[in-house]
Design an enzyme around this catalytic site. Structure first.
Site, mmCIF file in Angstrom:
data_model
loop_
_atom_site.group_PDB
_atom_site.id
_atom_site.type_symbol
_atom_site.label_atom_id
_atom_site.label_comp_id
_atom_site.label_asym_id
_atom_site.label_seq_id
_atom_site.Cartn_x
_atom_site.Cartn_y
_atom_site.Cartn_z
ATOM 1 N N THR A 45 -11.646 6.106 10.844
ATOM 2 C CA THR A 45 -11.716 5.553 12.202
ATOM 3 C C THR A 45 -11.131 6.521 13.228
ATOM 4 O OG1 THR A 45 -9.710 4.357 11.711
ATOM 5 C CG2 THR A 45 -11.762 3.113 11.626
ATOM 6 N N LYS A 51 0.851 -1.202 0.000
ATOM 7 C CA LYS A 51 0.000 0.000 0.000
ATOM 8 C C LYS A 51 0.880 1.243 0.000
ATOM 9 C CE LYS A 51 -2.351 1.605 3.788
ATOM 10 N NZ LYS A 51 -2.103 3.054 3.863
ATOM 11 N N ARG A 57 3.487 -1.445 10.648
ATOM 12 C CA ARG A 57 4.677 -1.543 11.495
ATOM 13 C C ARG A 57 5.086 -2.938 11.961
ATOM 14 N NH1 ARG A 57 2.397 3.432 14.749
ATOM 15 N NH2 ARG A 57 0.548 2.455 13.841
ATOM 16 N N ASP A 101 -13.305 14.772 -4.333
ATOM 17 C CA ASP A 101 -13.291 16.022 -5.101
ATOM 18 C C ASP A 101 -14.544 16.020 -5.988
ATOM 19 O OD1 ASP A 101 -12.346 18.352 -6.526
ATOM 20 O OD2 ASP A 101 -10.298 17.757 -6.012
ATOM 21 N N ASP A 143 -3.421 4.309 -1.970
ATOM 22 C CA ASP A 143 -4.322 4.765 -0.902
ATOM 23 C C ASP A 143 -4.301 6.293 -0.847
ATOM 24 O OD1 ASP A 143 -5.782 5.034 1.461
ATOM 25 O OD2 ASP A 143 -4.127 4.404 2.755
ATOM 26 N N LYS A 184 -7.285 8.125 -1.279
ATOM 27 C CA LYS A 184 -8.605 8.554 -0.774
ATOM 28 C C LYS A 184 -9.110 9.789 -1.507
ATOM 29 C CE LYS A 184 -7.667 6.875 3.957
ATOM 30 N NZ LYS A 184 -6.194 6.674 3.917
#
Ligand code: C5P
Length: 230
Positions: free
Chosen positions: A119, A33, A210, A65, A60, A62
């Site tokens: 989130t 990603k 991570r 517009d 990614d 997002k």
């Protein structure tokens, strides 16, 4: 067919670190990603380099517009050859339909998914925006809107997966971050779920950063996770 469930979040600041990481793992083990930080610093050339080395890339960014702009951005991402990209469902139905048109401009279109409610946002945050619908209903409503517009699925937290899977049926993609193997640190993630649990609950793909990217031996971390879910 090789269809790894793990999408590693390449949250690195620059091309060099991202490429170094990509050489420690294989496209058989994971997808990758590329998010806003890395894309802003490294640009499409890095995405092309990752694809050239055999990786499926989830871009990614997002998009959110006006429909025409999102259609063109989605088409540009599709031409780049990414495997998956996303938009904000809050951009509205016309914008999501336009994004779908955009990805269809290439023969083998990428998956197109939506972010529903970030989130990081609480129920209070939604209220402050004037949105009175309770958060879980908002997530469900935006998910169904995305699917109605021809999108393939949504990004959702692992904790949302059981309810969403029950409500959307089997074919929609549920792509879930907030995943931690039981041997990994939670870092700043508040509500974590193990890879096994997320898949058992109905997740389609797991976004993991991570625990893999900061591991001294990323390939070994991926082997351990893959073993735990196979
Ligand atoms: O390192 P970690 O596994 O926490 O990384 C998770 C990745 O998923 C990051 O790229 C983060 O931005 C992303 N993400 C998330 N929670 C969301 C949406 C995206 O952690 N709700």
């Amino acid at each position: 067919m090789n269809d790894p469930r793990i999408i590693v979040a390449l949250d690195f600041p620059d091309t060099q670190q991202a490429l170094e990481f990509s050489q420690k793992t294989t496209p058989q083990q994971c997808r990758l990603k590329v998010g806003k930080e890395l894309f802003t610093s490294a640009g499409p050339a890095l995405v092309e380099a990752l694809i050239d080395s055999g990786y499926d890339v989830f871009l990614d960014l997002k998009y959110h517009d006006i429909p025409n702009t999102v259609e063109r951005a989605a088409a540009a991402a599709a031409r780049l050859g990414v495997w998956m990209l996303n938009v904000h469902a809050l951009g509205g139905a016309a914008m999501m339909r336009a994004a779908r048109e955009g990805v269809e401009s290439v023969a083998q279109r990428p998956f197109l998914i939506a972010v529903t409610v970030l989130t990081s946002m609480s129920a209070d945050d939604l209220q402050a925006l004037g949105i009175e619908t309770p958060l879980p209903q908002m997530v469900e409503r935006l998910t169904h809107s995305a699917l109605d517009c021809g999108l393939d699925g949504v990004v959702c937290s692992a904790r949302e997966v059981p309810a969403l899977r029950a409500s959307v049926g089997q074919s929609a993609l549920l792509v879930t971050p907030g995943i931690r193997p039981d041997w990994a640190a939670a870092n700043d993630q508040q509500r974590i779920v193990t890879p096994q649990q997320a898949l058992a609950d109905g997740a389609s793909y797991l976004v993991i950063g991570r625990p893999v990217t900061q591991h001294p031996d990323p390939a070994e971390a991926l082997r351990r996770i893959t073993q735990s879910i196979s």
